[in-house]
Scaffold this motif. Structure first.
Motif, short mmCIF file in Angstrom:
data_model
loop_
_atom_site.label_atom_id
_atom_site.label_comp_id
_atom_site.label_asym_id
_atom_site.label_seq_id
_atom_site.Cartn_x
_atom_site.Cartn_y
_atom_site.Cartn_z
N TYR A 1 0.84 -1.19 0.00
CA TYR A 1 0.00 0.00 0.00
C TYR A 1 0.88 1.25 0.00
N THR A 2 0.47 2.24 -0.77
CA THR A 2 1.16 3.53 -0.71
C THR A 2 0.48 4.34 0.40
N LEU B 1 -8.77 9.39 -4.54
CA LEU B 1 -8.96 7.95 -4.37
C LEU B 1 -10.19 7.66 -3.49
N GLU C 1 -2.89 5.54 -0.73
CA GLU C 1 -4.01 4.59 -0.61
C GLU C 1 -4.52 4.55 0.83
N MET D 1 -1.20 3.28 -10.30
CA MET D 1 -0.39 2.48 -9.39
C MET D 1 0.25 1.30 -10.12
N GLN E 1 -11.41 6.12 -9.40
CA GLN E 1 -10.92 4.82 -8.90
C GLN E 1 -10.10 4.10 -9.96
N ALA F 1 -4.92 11.31 -2.49
CA ALA F 1 -5.64 10.49 -1.50
C ALA F 1 -7.13 10.87 -1.51
N GLY G 1 -6.26 7.58 1.67
CA GLY G 1 -7.53 7.53 0.95
C GLY G 1 -8.59 6.75 1.71
N GLN H 1 -5.98 3.22 -9.92
CA GLN H 1 -5.49 1.83 -10.03
C GLN H 1 -4.53 1.68 -11.21
#
Length: 618
Positions: free
Chosen positions: A125-126, A175, A129, A532, A525, A172, A132, A529
């Motif tokens: 996970y960043t 997201l 995320e 990432m 969203q 964030a 978010g 994705q």
């Protein structure tokens, strides 16, 4: 698709929709709005409390818990419970290396220049995320309490946050399904909550003293014509109310002759004592002695002892105030107002010391936990055009940025930035000996440049041929009051320079702007994705390139098994790049990194010792 009314002059919403203010905090977060009586109000959804702990827990089945319930797992399942994620936003591993022991979860050291990632089980996970997920929880609580969709927000950040950290906060929000209209400095929001800066005629210099659970900062602001300028900021990102709790806890350990080693093993007792210490601290706002038990352990302390225990920490914050004034080139006498922010400012000693230092009474009437979120709600109300007494300066209707590896849009000037404005980022080369860099300028809100509008393209030529990562290229965007954008690229080591001018608003209709804003929310969203996956792929490709070069140059210093195994790990990473699974790619990057690190360090040590002897080694 529902039609949303957008004010094209500001790039923000018309007043039909509620825009919330969010304080995304290190320890706790909260959300506020302007109620029907036109007053800012924090949201307490279904009696869960105003404060939402900034904690995320992942269970074995992939279930995610955020907030109050997640906090309980800090003791029972620490390796899968993420806290203080705000400290990681927009940070590289090099930034947080000294603090990695403070996190009970795994922070990935993939590359000193890369942004950090957090590993939970087999997933990566960043911080974007994770933040978010916290923002999504706040959004859902707001929607549940207000019985209306919430898609627009103003989010606050510390004044010292850099461009990368601010952009990470925006991402964030995106997201979480939020259109982030403005990122506002926390001290600015706190000032607005007290009405400071709402009068356009007013010129004031103010100090905002913010002492939270785990962080402290003081900001000196100058307010003129409704514009807030940060003159200086100072503080300690690892000092806060938690230190006050710890001081009481350690005092009780000493008073009761408890065995520190045994206590460390008994995590539940430790947590009970810590919670009791927090209770004692809070009790001193209405009593002078605290006397309770945890099991057979007496937890007794009076206010005077407590103040002696924390005096050194409070003095540290006062020293930071001295430094902030010095940096701003001001004296105490030139400060017109002092605003108190953060739950730990409720401590009587803190209030006394700050008032003594600034030689004036402090503003502490508004709940210090809520003041930033309330101010963010006021800022949101201004952006919604509901405050006719406040002039909203011209702002950019759409974000401006450049294309980076993998066809991604890297935003330099976010939409809703006040005009005129300037901003910049630093980039580097991705291939050894690269002498040219193509700079493509785009406008829009989507993560992939192909979904945005291309404004210009030019080549920065004459970059000195150096290994990948060594050249330093500054890309600066300067947007003037007439809407002319000047894009400038400079390679700092050779001073090679190139620039281009464009007019972002030329040839674009109001309907197109509205459609671009709507699409950015609709596809948020999917966009994130995709971003990432592309970032993971780019990172994997860079890792393959670096590892292969390392083997080529240093095979004389490696054993046959080391070379063979490394090649296996490189092949596994190469195979994963076509998988479309970002977690698999990052896992293979991590495995290659972990395997090669010991002998990469060995070769580096040999290189240093050879260099000391005057011999050269690649």
């Amino acid at each position: 698709m529902a039609k949303v009314s957008i004010n094209l002059a500001t790039g923000s919403l018309q007043k039909e929709e509620i825009i919330v203010g969010i304080d995304l905090g290190t320890t706790n977060s909260l959300v506020a709005f302007i109620n029907p009586d036109k007053n800012p109000q924090v949201i307490n959804d279904a009696g869960k409390g105003v404060l939402v702990p900034s904690v995320v827990h992942f269970d074995q089945t992939g279930g995610i818990t955020v907030g109050n319930e997640a906090k309980n797992y800090l003791i029972t399942d620490p390796q899968n419970t993420i806290f203080s994620v705000k400290r990681l936003l927009g940070r590289s591993y090099a930034d947080i290396e000294n603090y990695k022991n403070l996190f009970s979860y795994k922070v990935i050291d993939d590359n000193t220049e890369s942004l950090v990632k957090v590993k939970v089980g087999d997933r990566f996970y960043t911080p974007i995320e994770l933040s978010g997920l916290i923002l999504k929880e706040l959004k859902e609580r707001a929607e549940h309490a207000l019985k209306t969709p919430v898609t627009r927000a103003v989010i606050t950040v510390p004044a010292y946050f850099n461009d990368s950290q601010r952009q990470a906060t925006r991402d964030a929000g995106k997201l979480a399904g939020l259109d982030v209209l403005r990122i506002v400095n926390e001290p600015t929001a706190a000032s607005l909550a007290y009405g400071i800066g709402l009068n356009q005629e007013e010129t004031k210099t103010i100090a905002v003293y913010d002492l939270g659970g785990g962080t402290f900062d003081v900001s000196i602001l100058q307010i003129q014509n409704g514009i807030f300028e940060v003159l200086s900021t100072n503080g300690d990102t690892f000092l806060g109310g938690d230190d006050f709790d710890r001081a009481i806890f350690e005092y009780w350990v000493q008073q009761n002759n408890l065995n520190a080693a045994e206590l460390a093993e008994n995590r539940e007792l430790t947590q009970e004592l810590r919670l009791k210490a927090e209770e004692a601290k809070k009790s001193f706002s209405h009593q002078s002695i605290f006397n309770e038990k945890v099991g057979d352990i007496w937890c007794t302390i009076d206010r005077d002892t407590f103040e002696q225990l924390i005096l050194a920490k409070v003095e540290q914050t006062i020293n930071a105030c001295t430094n902030a004034l010095k940096d701003a080139g001001l004296t105490v006498e030139q400060i017109d107002e002092v605003v108190m922010v953060g739950g730990s400012t409720r401590t009587a000693l803190v209030k006394r010391k700050v008032a003594e230092f600034f030689k004036r009474p402090v503003h502490d009437d508004i709940n210090p936990d809520e003041v930033v979120a309330l101010g963010a709600a006021i800022q949101a109300d201004i952006l919604a055009g509901n405050r006719k007494d406040i002039l909203l300066l011209d702002v950019t209707a759409l974000s401006l940025g450049i294309e980076t590896m993998g066809g991604l849009m890297d935003v330099i000037i976010p939409r809703n930035s006040k005009v005129p404005t300037k901003a910049g980022r630093q980039y580097t080369t991705s291939v050894d000996g690269q002498v040219n860099m193509k700079i493509s300028v785009y406008q829009g809100e989507r993560d992939l440049v192909k979904e945005n509008r291309k404004l210009a393209e030019f080549d920065l030529k004459g970059i000195p041929a150096m290994p990948a990562g060594l050249p330093k290229v500054d890309i600066n965007f300067l947007l003037n009051a007439d809407g002319i954008l000047k894009v400038q690229a400079i390679e700092l080591r050779s001073n090679t320079k190139q620039e281009v001018e464009v007019k972002p608003a030329y040839g674009i209709t109001d309907e197109q702007v509205e459609q671009m804003l709507m699409d950015s929310i609709t596809y948020a969203q999917d966009d994130v994705q995709q971003r990432m996956l592309i970032e993971a792929r780019t990172e994997g490709e860079q890792m393959v390139y670096t590892a292969e070069r390392f083997l080529e140059k240093n095979n004389a210093y490696l054993s046959i098994p080391e070379i063979t195994e490394t090649q296996k790990y490189i092949q596994a990473l190469k195979d994963s790049l076509t998988s479309g699974d970002k977690d698999l790619i990052l896992k293979k990057v991590d495995e290659l990194n972990d395997y090669t690190r010991p002998f990469a360090e060995r070769v580096m040590d040999m290189a240093i010792s050879q260099a000391m002897k005057g011999k050269s080694i690649e």
